[in-house]
Scaffold this motif. Structure first.
Motif, PDB file in Angstrom:
ATOM      1  N   THR A  87      -2.918  -6.243   1.133  1.00  0.00           N
ATOM      2  CA  THR A  87      -4.611  -6.561   0.410  1.00  0.00           C
ATOM      3  C   THR A  87      -5.223  -6.191   1.882  1.00  0.00           C
ATOM      4  OG1 THR A  87      -4.588  -8.603   0.488  1.00  0.00           O
ATOM      5  CG2 THR A  87      -3.783  -7.396  -1.364  1.00  0.00           C
ATOM      6  N   ASP A  88      -5.238  -6.191   2.723  1.00  0.00           N
ATOM      7  CA  ASP A  88      -6.399  -5.962   3.818  1.00  0.00           C
ATOM      8  C   ASP A  88      -6.299  -4.828   4.551  1.00  0.00           C
ATOM      9  OD1 ASP A  88      -7.059  -9.048   3.277  1.00  0.00           O
ATOM     10  OD2 ASP A  88      -5.634  -9.224   5.063  1.00  0.00           O
ATOM     11  N   LEU A  89      -5.172  -4.038   4.229  1.00  0.00           N
ATOM     12  CA  LEU A  89      -4.730  -3.124   4.990  1.00  0.00           C
ATOM     13  C   LEU A  89      -6.545  -1.636   4.147  1.00  0.00           C
ATOM     14  CD1 LEU A  89      -3.506  -1.001   6.570  1.00  0.00           C
ATOM     15  CD2 LEU A  89      -2.779   0.009   4.723  1.00  0.00           C
ATOM     16  N   ASP A  90      -6.782  -1.506   6.128  1.00  0.00           N
ATOM     17  CA  ASP A  90      -8.049  -0.592   5.621  1.00  0.00           C
ATOM     18  C   ASP A  90      -7.923   1.038   6.662  1.00  0.00           C
ATOM     19  OD1 ASP A  90      -8.573  -1.517   8.095  1.00  0.00           O
ATOM     20  OD2 ASP A  90     -10.020  -3.251   7.806  1.00  0.00           O
ATOM     21  N   TYR A 128       6.351   5.151   9.517  1.00  0.00           N
ATOM     22  CA  TYR A 128       7.101   4.008   8.618  1.00  0.00           C
ATOM     23  C   TYR A 128       6.040   3.267   8.411  1.00  0.00           C
ATOM     24  CZ  TYR A 128       9.790   0.171   6.659  1.00  0.00           C
ATOM     25  OH  TYR A 128      10.907  -0.631   6.416  1.00  0.00           O
ATOM     26  N   ILE A 129       5.821   3.202   6.930  1.00  0.00           N
ATOM     27  CA  ILE A 129       5.203   2.170   5.933  1.00  0.00           C
ATOM     28  C   ILE A 129       5.661   1.311   4.963  1.00  0.00           C
ATOM     29  CG2 ILE A 129       2.759   2.764   4.640  1.00  0.00           C
ATOM     30  CD1 ILE A 129       3.197   5.245   4.911  1.00  0.00           C
ATOM     31  N   ASP A 130       5.409   0.682   5.665  1.00  0.00           N
ATOM     32  CA  ASP A 130       6.647  -0.651   5.055  1.00  0.00           C
ATOM     33  C   ASP A 130       5.369  -1.191   4.342  1.00  0.00           C
ATOM     34  OD1 ASP A 130       8.316  -2.739   4.943  1.00  0.00           O
ATOM     35  OD2 ASP A 130       8.176  -4.285   5.958  1.00  0.00           O
ATOM     36  N   GLU A 131       6.544  -1.475   2.958  1.00  0.00           N
ATOM     37  CA  GLU A 131       5.212  -2.475   1.454  1.00  0.00           C
ATOM     38  C   GLU A 131       4.191  -1.945   0.981  1.00  0.00           C
ATOM     39  OE1 GLU A 131       6.112  -6.739   0.975  1.00  0.00           O
ATOM     40  OE2 GLU A 131       6.525  -6.615   3.983  1.00  0.00           O
ATOM     41  N   ILE A 132       5.418  -0.317   0.769  1.00  0.00           N
ATOM     42  CA  ILE A 132       3.391   0.460   0.442  1.00  0.00           C
ATOM     43  C   ILE A 132       3.046   0.358  -0.131  1.00  0.00           C
ATOM     44  CG2 ILE A 132       5.207   2.058  -0.490  1.00  0.00           C
ATOM     45  CD1 ILE A 132       3.894   4.509   0.581  1.00  0.00           C
ATOM     46  N   ASN A 133       3.205  -0.533  -1.459  1.00  0.00           N
ATOM     47  CA  ASN A 133       2.637  -0.647  -2.419  1.00  0.00           C
ATOM     48  C   ASN A 133       1.887  -2.849  -2.884  1.00  0.00           C
ATOM     49  OD1 ASN A 133       5.327  -2.499  -2.381  1.00  0.00           O
ATOM     50  ND2 ASN A 133       5.539  -2.318  -4.906  1.00  0.00           N
ATOM     51  N   MET A 134       2.142  -2.464  -1.566  1.00  0.00           N
ATOM     52  CA  MET A 134       1.430  -4.151  -0.731  1.00  0.00           C
ATOM     53  C   MET A 134      -0.230  -3.656  -0.680  1.00  0.00           C
ATOM     54  SD  MET A 134       2.861  -7.612  -1.368  1.00  0.00           S
ATOM     55  CE  MET A 134       1.957  -8.233  -0.134  1.00  0.00           C
ATOM     56  N   ALA A 173       8.400   2.630   2.315  1.00  0.00           N
ATOM     57  CA  ALA A 173       9.919   1.449   1.582  1.00  0.00           C
ATOM     58  C   ALA A 173       9.018   0.209   0.742  1.00  0.00           C
ATOM     59  CB  ALA A 173      11.008   0.199   2.860  1.00  0.00           C
ATOM     60  N   ILE A 174       9.655   0.517   0.007  1.00  0.00           N
ATOM     61  CA  ILE A 174       8.900  -0.499  -1.336  1.00  0.00           C
ATOM     62  C   ILE A 174      10.301  -1.447  -2.351  1.00  0.00           C
ATOM     63  CG2 ILE A 174       9.242   0.943  -2.865  1.00  0.00           C
ATOM     64  CD1 ILE A 174       7.444   0.992  -4.930  1.00  0.00           C
ATOM     65  N   ASN A 175       9.216  -2.952  -2.390  1.00  0.00           N
ATOM     66  CA  ASN A 175      10.268  -3.937  -2.903  1.00  0.00           C
ATOM     67  C   ASN A 175       9.343  -4.028  -4.213  1.00  0.00           C
ATOM     68  OD1 ASN A 175      11.602  -4.936  -0.850  1.00  0.00           O
ATOM     69  ND2 ASN A 175      10.240  -5.851   0.628  1.00  0.00           N
ATOM     70  N   GLU A 176       9.985  -3.947  -5.360  1.00  0.00           N
ATOM     71  CA  GLU A 176       8.897  -3.612  -6.268  1.00  0.00           C
ATOM     72  C   GLU A 176       9.174  -4.644  -7.353  1.00  0.00           C
ATOM     73  OE1 GLU A 176       9.574   0.304  -8.123  1.00  0.00           O
ATOM     74  OE2 GLU A 176      11.170  -0.654  -9.067  1.00  0.00           O
ATOM     75  N   GLY A 177       8.463  -5.449  -7.885  1.00  0.00           N
ATOM     76  CA  GLY A 177       7.690  -6.518  -8.525  1.00  0.00           C
ATOM     77  C   GLY A 177       7.880  -8.041  -8.060  1.00  0.00           C
ATOM     78  N   TYR A 178       7.652  -7.480  -6.448  1.00  0.00           N
ATOM     79  CA  TYR A 178       7.352  -9.158  -5.817  1.00  0.00           C
ATOM     80  C   TYR A 178       5.578  -9.057  -5.692  1.00  0.00           C
ATOM     81  CZ  TYR A 178      11.175  -8.681  -3.755  1.00  0.00           C
ATOM     82  OH  TYR A 178      13.029  -8.390  -3.286  1.00  0.00           O
ATOM     83  N   VAL A 179       5.353 -10.140  -5.747  1.00  0.00           N
ATOM     84  CA  VAL A 179       3.920 -11.018  -5.951  1.00  0.00           C
ATOM     85  C   VAL A 179       2.948 -10.687  -4.810  1.00  0.00           C
ATOM     86  CG1 VAL A 179       2.346 -13.014  -5.771  1.00  0.00           C
ATOM     87  CG2 VAL A 179       4.245 -13.681  -7.095  1.00  0.00           C
ATOM     88  N   GLY A 180       1.590  -9.498  -4.989  1.00  0.00           N
ATOM     89  CA  GLY A 180       1.088  -8.926  -4.700  1.00  0.00           C
ATOM     90  C   GLY A 180       1.267  -7.083  -4.535  1.00  0.00           C
ATOM     91  N   THR A 181       2.467  -7.488  -4.739  1.00  0.00           N
ATOM     92  CA  THR A 181       2.873  -5.687  -5.484  1.00  0.00           C
ATOM     93  C   THR A 181       1.919  -4.658  -6.145  1.00  0.00           C
ATOM     94  OG1 THR A 181       4.451  -5.723  -6.621  1.00  0.00           O
ATOM     95  CG2 THR A 181       4.549  -6.052  -3.887  1.00  0.00           C
ATOM     96  N   VAL A 182       1.172  -3.842  -6.329  1.00  0.00           N
ATOM     97  CA  VAL A 182       0.809  -3.265  -7.223  1.00  0.00           C
ATOM     98  C   VAL A 182       1.991  -2.084  -7.711  1.00  0.00           C
ATOM     99  CG1 VAL A 182      -1.395  -3.899  -7.535  1.00  0.00           C
ATOM    100  CG2 VAL A 182      -0.398  -1.791  -5.286  1.00  0.00           C
ATOM    101  N   PRO A 183       2.267  -1.199  -8.794  1.00  0.00           N
ATOM    102  CA  PRO A 183       2.785  -0.283  -9.180  1.00  0.00           C
ATOM    103  C   PRO A 183       2.265   1.573  -8.934  1.00  0.00           C
ATOM    104  CG  PRO A 183       2.146  -1.163 -11.197  1.00  0.00           C
ATOM    105  CD  PRO A 183       0.962  -1.941 -10.136  1.00  0.00           C
ATOM    106  N   MET A 184       3.277   2.178  -7.556  1.00  0.00           N
ATOM    107  CA  MET A 184       2.750   2.688  -6.918  1.00  0.00           C
ATOM    108  C   MET A 184       2.225   4.145  -8.487  1.00  0.00           C
ATOM    109  SD  MET A 184       5.708   3.554  -3.880  1.00  0.00           S
ATOM    110  CE  MET A 184       4.584   5.236  -3.775  1.00  0.00           C
ATOM    111  N   ASN A 185       1.352   4.377  -8.167  1.00  0.00           N
ATOM    112  CA  ASN A 185       0.241   5.946  -8.847  1.00  0.00           C
ATOM    113  C   ASN A 185       1.316   6.711  -9.053  1.00  0.00           C
ATOM    114  OD1 ASN A 185      -0.782   7.970  -6.836  1.00  0.00           O
ATOM    115  ND2 ASN A 185      -1.928   6.056  -6.870  1.00  0.00           N
ATOM    116  N   GLU A 186       1.355   7.102  -9.547  1.00  0.00           N
ATOM    117  CA  GLU A 186       2.590   9.334  -9.864  1.00  0.00           C
ATOM    118  C   GLU A 186       2.047   9.993  -8.645  1.00  0.00           C
ATOM    119  OE1 GLU A 186       5.131   9.576 -11.576  1.00  0.00           O
ATOM    120  OE2 GLU A 186       4.518   7.574 -12.862  1.00  0.00           O
TER     121      GLU A 186
END
Length: 291
Positions: A87-90, A128-134, A173-186
């Motif tokens: 969430t701090d990624l800028d 490599y973008i890890d946990e992109i939905n974070m 890479a994506i982990n779905e449904g974990y705390v802090g993640t958000v759905p990837m937009n289309e």
């Protein structure tokens, strides 16, 4: 070598192994050794990268997504630059930043230090973008142009338009449904080819444990393979979270079991990581039955 790939892909991989990089860049090339639950996982991911597609590795934590990315880096002989999303990624973490440096004359000057995305783009490396939905939803649109046919970005810090080297490739890479993640937009999701990465099981898992664990007791290794299968059965029934099936955690348990009682190894490496007391008890019940 690489017999599962079409001839033109095999030739490409063999050619890429001959490319000479600087010692600094060569250190960024991943290590092969990913054990796939299905040969199609590696084949499809490699073919997509060969064709210039962005690849999204989708699966539970500890399933080996990062290891697969490193494996692909090794197959293509491409140095890999990693972005760990949070969430701090800028923009600075993604693209780089300005800083004050002294030049050869001892004078102070402002220079731009490129970040992982711009380095990978300009050098023709693997990103490599890890946990992109974070990442925060407003952060990733910065790189939409990097991920589509434009393969370019306007550096917001310098105003320079950066165009990607032809060899530039992207894996996320994506982990779905974990705390802090958000759905990837289309819009973002449509920029990727998706490859599911499930947990390794059965004989493949046994071989991985043999190769990567310091535990050499064959009977005990087989028992840990069964432990993994039983944990995954509870995960599928919704009685345990995905992290209880982590291959990394299982390897930790095997290593500890080379020195301490196996049930205690399972407690330290797997059960005690879980927040819910009932989940911890479920893991230990399986361990007590098998061990």
């Amino acid at each position: 070598m690489h017999t599962q790939f079409p001839p033109e892909v095999r030739q490409h991989l063999e050619h890429k192994q001959t490319v000479v990089f600087s010692p600094e860049d060569r250190r960024l090339i991943g290590t092969a050794g990913y054990e796939a639950p299905s040969e199609d996982i590696v084949t499809d991911a490699v073919l997509a990268i060969y064709l210039g597609k962005n690849v999204l590795l989708k699966g539970p934590t500890g399933a080996g997504k990062t290891k697969l990315a490193e494996h692909i880096s090794a197959l293509f002989g491409l140095p890999m630059h990693a972005v760990n999303c949070s969430t701090d990624l800028d923009a600075e973490a993604l693209l780089g930043f300005k800083t004050l440096q002294h030049n050869a004359l001892g004078q102070s000057e402002i220079v731009f230090i490129p970040g992982p995305i711009l380095l990978a783009m300009t050098k023709g490396h693997l990103l490599y973008i890890d946990e992109i939905n974070m990442a925060k939803p407003e952060t990733l649109p910065l790189i939409n142009g990097v991920l589509d046919h434009r393969r370019s970005i306007t550096n917001p810090f310098t105003g320079e338009v950066i165009r990607a080297h032809p060899d530039f490739r992207v894996i996320a890479a994506i982990n779905e449904g974990y705390v802090g993640t958000v759905p990837m937009n289309e819009a973002l999701k449509n920029r990727f080819v998706t490859v599911e990465v499930p947990y390794l099981q059965g004989e493949g898992l046994h071989m991985l444990l043999q190769k990567n664990s310091i535990l050499h007791d064959e009977k005990l290794l087989r028992t840990f393979v069964q432990l993994s299968a039983d944990l995954l059965a509870l995960i599928e029934m919704g009685q345990l979270p995905d992290e209880a099936g982590s291959i990394r955690a299982l390897l930790d348990a095997c290593d500890l079991a080379a020195y301490i009682p196996p049930r205690r190894a399972v407690q330290r490496a797997i059960a005690d990581k879980l927040e819910d007391e009932r989940e911890r008890a479920a893991v230990m019940n399986i361990a007590e039955t098998l061990l």
